[in-house]
Design a protein around this motif. Structure first.
Motif, short mmCIF file in Angstrom:
data_model
loop_
_atom_site.label_atom_id
_atom_site.label_comp_id
_atom_site.label_asym_id
_atom_site.label_seq_id
_atom_site.Cartn_x
_atom_site.Cartn_y
_atom_site.Cartn_z
N HIS A 1 65.90 91.76 83.06
CA HIS A 1 67.20 91.09 83.22
C HIS A 1 67.56 90.95 84.71
O HIS A 1 68.02 89.89 85.13
CB HIS A 1 68.30 91.86 82.47
CG HIS A 1 69.63 91.22 82.57
ND1 HIS A 1 69.96 90.06 81.90
CD2 HIS A 1 70.72 91.54 83.29
CE1 HIS A 1 71.19 89.70 82.19
NE2 HIS A 1 71.69 90.60 83.04
N ARG A 2 67.33 92.00 85.48
CA ARG A 2 67.62 91.94 86.92
C ARG A 2 66.75 90.90 87.61
O ARG A 2 67.21 90.17 88.49
CB ARG A 2 67.44 93.31 87.57
CG ARG A 2 68.54 94.29 87.23
CD ARG A 2 68.47 95.56 88.05
NE ARG A 2 67.17 96.19 88.09
CZ ARG A 2 66.74 97.11 87.23
NH1 ARG A 2 67.51 97.51 86.24
NH2 ARG A 2 65.54 97.64 87.36
N THR B 1 68.00 87.35 86.64
CA THR B 1 69.28 86.98 87.24
C THR B 1 69.21 86.94 88.77
O THR B 1 70.21 86.62 89.42
CB THR B 1 70.40 87.95 86.82
OG1 THR B 1 70.06 89.28 87.23
CG2 THR B 1 70.65 87.89 85.32
N GLY B 2 68.05 87.27 89.35
CA GLY B 2 67.89 87.23 90.79
C GLY B 2 68.35 88.47 91.52
O GLY B 2 68.31 88.52 92.74
N GLU B 3 68.76 89.50 90.77
CA GLU B 3 69.17 90.76 91.42
C GLU B 3 67.97 91.50 91.99
O GLU B 3 68.11 92.29 92.91
CB GLU B 3 69.87 91.67 90.40
CG GLU B 3 71.20 91.17 89.93
CD GLU B 3 71.79 92.08 88.88
OE1 GLU B 3 71.79 93.31 89.09
OE2 GLU B 3 72.24 91.57 87.85
N GLU B 4 66.82 91.26 91.41
CA GLU B 4 65.58 91.91 91.85
C GLU B 4 64.53 90.81 92.04
O GLU B 4 64.41 89.91 91.21
CB GLU B 4 65.12 92.90 90.78
CG GLU B 4 63.94 93.74 91.17
CD GLU B 4 63.62 94.81 90.12
OE1 GLU B 4 62.43 95.04 89.89
OE2 GLU B 4 64.56 95.39 89.56
N HIS C 1 66.14 96.15 81.15
CA HIS C 1 67.08 96.04 82.27
C HIS C 1 66.39 95.47 83.51
O HIS C 1 66.98 94.65 84.23
CB HIS C 1 67.71 97.40 82.61
CG HIS C 1 68.73 97.83 81.62
ND1 HIS C 1 69.92 97.17 81.41
CD2 HIS C 1 68.74 98.88 80.76
CE1 HIS C 1 70.61 97.78 80.48
NE2 HIS C 1 69.92 98.82 80.06
N GLN C 2 65.17 95.88 83.76
CA GLN C 2 64.44 95.38 84.92
C GLN C 2 64.18 93.87 84.78
O GLN C 2 64.38 93.11 85.74
CB GLN C 2 63.12 96.12 85.07
CG GLN C 2 62.34 95.68 86.29
CD GLN C 2 61.05 96.44 86.47
OE1 GLN C 2 60.50 97.00 85.51
NE2 GLN C 2 60.55 96.47 87.68
#
Length: 76
Positions: free
Chosen positions: A42-43, A46-49, A39-40
């Protein structure tokens, strides 16, 4: 972005993964850590993190190591 959860990575082992998650504490810990790191990543992808390259490299190396451990576990 494509996800890399264990049930998609090892579809031939779906039943065994489910059984081991329920019956084997060590496997469940490996599974949970793999899921958390997946999940990390992936974040991050995708630029979420946001993360620096060195950190991303370390996280991905840990992810691959966990995947290798789980694969070995599934092929016992």
């Amino acid at each position: 972005m494509q996800r890399h959860d264990l049930l998609h990575e090892f579809p031939e082992h779906q039943e065994k993964i489910h059984k081991l998650k329920m019956e084997d504490r060590h496997f469940k810990e490996l599974f949970d850590e793999y899921d958390r790191i997946e999940h990390q990543i992936h974040r991050i992808n995708t630029g979420e993190e946001i993360a620096i390259d060195e950190y991303i490299h370390l996280v991905k190396a840990k992810f691959l190591n966990l995947k290798d451990q789980i694969y070995s576990y599934l092929n016992k």
